[in-house]
Scaffold this active site. Structure first.
Site, PDB file in Angstrom:
ATOM      1  N   GLY A  48      -4.480 -11.129  -7.051  1.00  0.00           N
ATOM      2  CA  GLY A  48      -5.693 -11.216  -6.255  1.00  0.00           C
ATOM      3  C   GLY A  48      -5.485 -11.481  -4.774  1.00  0.00           C
ATOM      4  O   GLY A  48      -6.353 -12.047  -4.116  1.00  0.00           O
TER       5      GLY A  48
ATOM      6  N   ARG B 244     -12.654   1.881 -24.561  1.00  0.00           N
ATOM      7  CA  ARG B 244     -12.769   1.699 -23.113  1.00  0.00           C
ATOM      8  C   ARG B 244     -14.237   1.478 -22.747  1.00  0.00           C
ATOM      9  O   ARG B 244     -14.566   0.610 -21.947  1.00  0.00           O
ATOM     10  CB  ARG B 244     -12.213   2.939 -22.400  1.00  0.00           C
TER      11      ARG B 244
ATOM     12  N   MET C  37      -6.455  -2.552 -12.121  1.00  0.00           N
ATOM     13  CA  MET C  37      -5.525  -1.541 -12.624  1.00  0.00           C
ATOM     14  C   MET C  37      -6.047  -0.760 -13.817  1.00  0.00           C
ATOM     15  O   MET C  37      -5.265  -0.224 -14.595  1.00  0.00           O
ATOM     16  CB  MET C  37      -4.193  -2.204 -12.971  1.00  0.00           C
ATOM     17  N   ARG C  38      -7.353  -0.730 -14.032  1.00  0.00           N
ATOM     18  CA  ARG C  38      -7.888   0.056 -15.147  1.00  0.00           C
ATOM     19  C   ARG C  38      -8.553   1.312 -14.613  1.00  0.00           C
ATOM     20  O   ARG C  38      -9.267   1.262 -13.600  1.00  0.00           O
ATOM     21  CB  ARG C  38      -8.928  -0.767 -15.936  1.00  0.00           C
TER      22      ARG C  38
ATOM     23  N   HIS D 137      -6.079   1.579  -2.153  1.00  0.00           N
ATOM     24  CA  HIS D 137      -4.970   2.279  -2.816  1.00  0.00           C
ATOM     25  C   HIS D 137      -3.756   2.228  -1.877  1.00  0.00           C
ATOM     26  O   HIS D 137      -3.905   2.531  -0.686  1.00  0.00           O
ATOM     27  CB  HIS D 137      -5.370   3.730  -3.114  1.00  0.00           C
TER      28      HIS D 137
ATOM     29  N   THR E  30     -15.158   7.453  -6.733  1.00  0.00           N
ATOM     30  CA  THR E  30     -15.914   8.537  -7.377  1.00  0.00           C
ATOM     31  C   THR E  30     -15.183   8.905  -8.666  1.00  0.00           C
ATOM     32  O   THR E  30     -14.110   8.381  -8.941  1.00  0.00           O
ATOM     33  CB  THR E  30     -15.941   9.788  -6.461  1.00  0.00           C
TER      34      THR E  30
ATOM     35  N   LEU F 293     -10.096  10.368  -9.573  1.00  0.00           N
ATOM     36  CA  LEU F 293      -9.213   9.233  -9.318  1.00  0.00           C
ATOM     37  C   LEU F 293      -8.662   9.249  -7.891  1.00  0.00           C
ATOM     38  O   LEU F 293      -8.108  10.259  -7.429  1.00  0.00           O
ATOM     39  CB  LEU F 293      -8.032   9.257 -10.303  1.00  0.00           C
TER      40      LEU F 293
ATOM     41  N   THR G 290       0.711  -6.274   3.418  1.00  0.00           N
ATOM     42  CA  THR G 290       0.267  -7.047   4.586  1.00  0.00           C
ATOM     43  C   THR G 290      -0.847  -6.296   5.316  1.00  0.00           C
ATOM     44  O   THR G 290      -1.836  -6.885   5.756  1.00  0.00           O
ATOM     45  CB  THR G 290       1.457  -7.284   5.539  1.00  0.00           C
TER      46      THR G 290
END
Ligand code: GRF
Length: 195
Positions: A12, A64, A89-90, A108, A140, A143, A171
């Site tokens: 986190g 899921r 991470m899902r 990302h 959206t 991916l 960073t």
């Protein structure tokens, strides 16, 4: 005052950077930190900052969709205006994304559209790239392909390993994501470009 829910899967550090930036003259406030992993270190950090948390374990759901239904219930109970995926991470189904489209952001660790998916730093090194970085985009159904709201560039240095490059990018993530959220929460979608 915009209400922000933050979804995490691990330490986190991006969540912390966002929370720390939401001070008294910021248009938004954190209202929930939720994780798909009850052992995520970020949950304790959020709780220590008196932010409500929700710890789900995606492995305990039969599908899921069942996990996402429970996650959506926790999110909707917090009535967020904005959802920030921060080290989450899902892969989310199109149905879940449609529910929040237009107000869900993700960070990302690559200069999208280069290197969507995983192992971005290893791929940049393998390609001999001279620079790398991170991207904040709207989420959206495709991916890592939504409208770009910010990008930050870092040099790839001789002798860089995946770890040293990842640390340099992380960073910058901690500078980029708060800058994008501050602007997005004020209703401004002009991309933030760093440096
Ligand atoms: C890091 O690899 C970062 O590049 C990506 O998510 C991972 C963990 O981030 N965005 P965090 O420390 O849990 O925010």
């Amino acid at each position: 005052m915009k209400r922000v829910a933050i979804l995490i899967s691990g330490g986190g550090s991006n969540m912390l950077a966002l929370v720390r930036d939401m001070d008294e003259n910021h248009p938004a406030r954190p209202v929930l930190v939720a994780s798909n992993d009850p052992s995520a270190g970020g949950l304790a950090k959020a709780a220590a900052l008196n932010i409500p948390t929700a710890a789900l374990d995606h492995r305990t759901y039969p599908t899921r969709e069942a996990f996402e239904a429970d996650l959506a219930q926790h999110i909707d109970a917090a009535s967020p205006d904005i959802i920030c995926l921060a080290g989450f991470m899902r892969i989310l189904t199109p149905g879940f994304i449609r529910r929040y489209e237009g107000r869900m952001l993700n960070i990302h660790p690559s200069l999208l559209p280069k290197y969507p998916g995983l192992h971005t730093h290893a791929r940049a090194l393998a390609a001999g790239d001279r620079e790398a970085g991170c991207t904040v985009h709207e989420v959206t159904a495709d991916l890592d392909a939504g409208p770009i709201l910010g990008q930050a560039r870092v040099p790839v240095l001789p002798g860089d390993s995946e770890e040293t490059l990842a640390a340099r990018v992380l960073t910058m993530e901690h500078r980029l994501y708060p800058a994008v959220l501050r602007r997005f929460a004020a209703g401004d979608r002009t991309p933030v470009l760093l440096p």
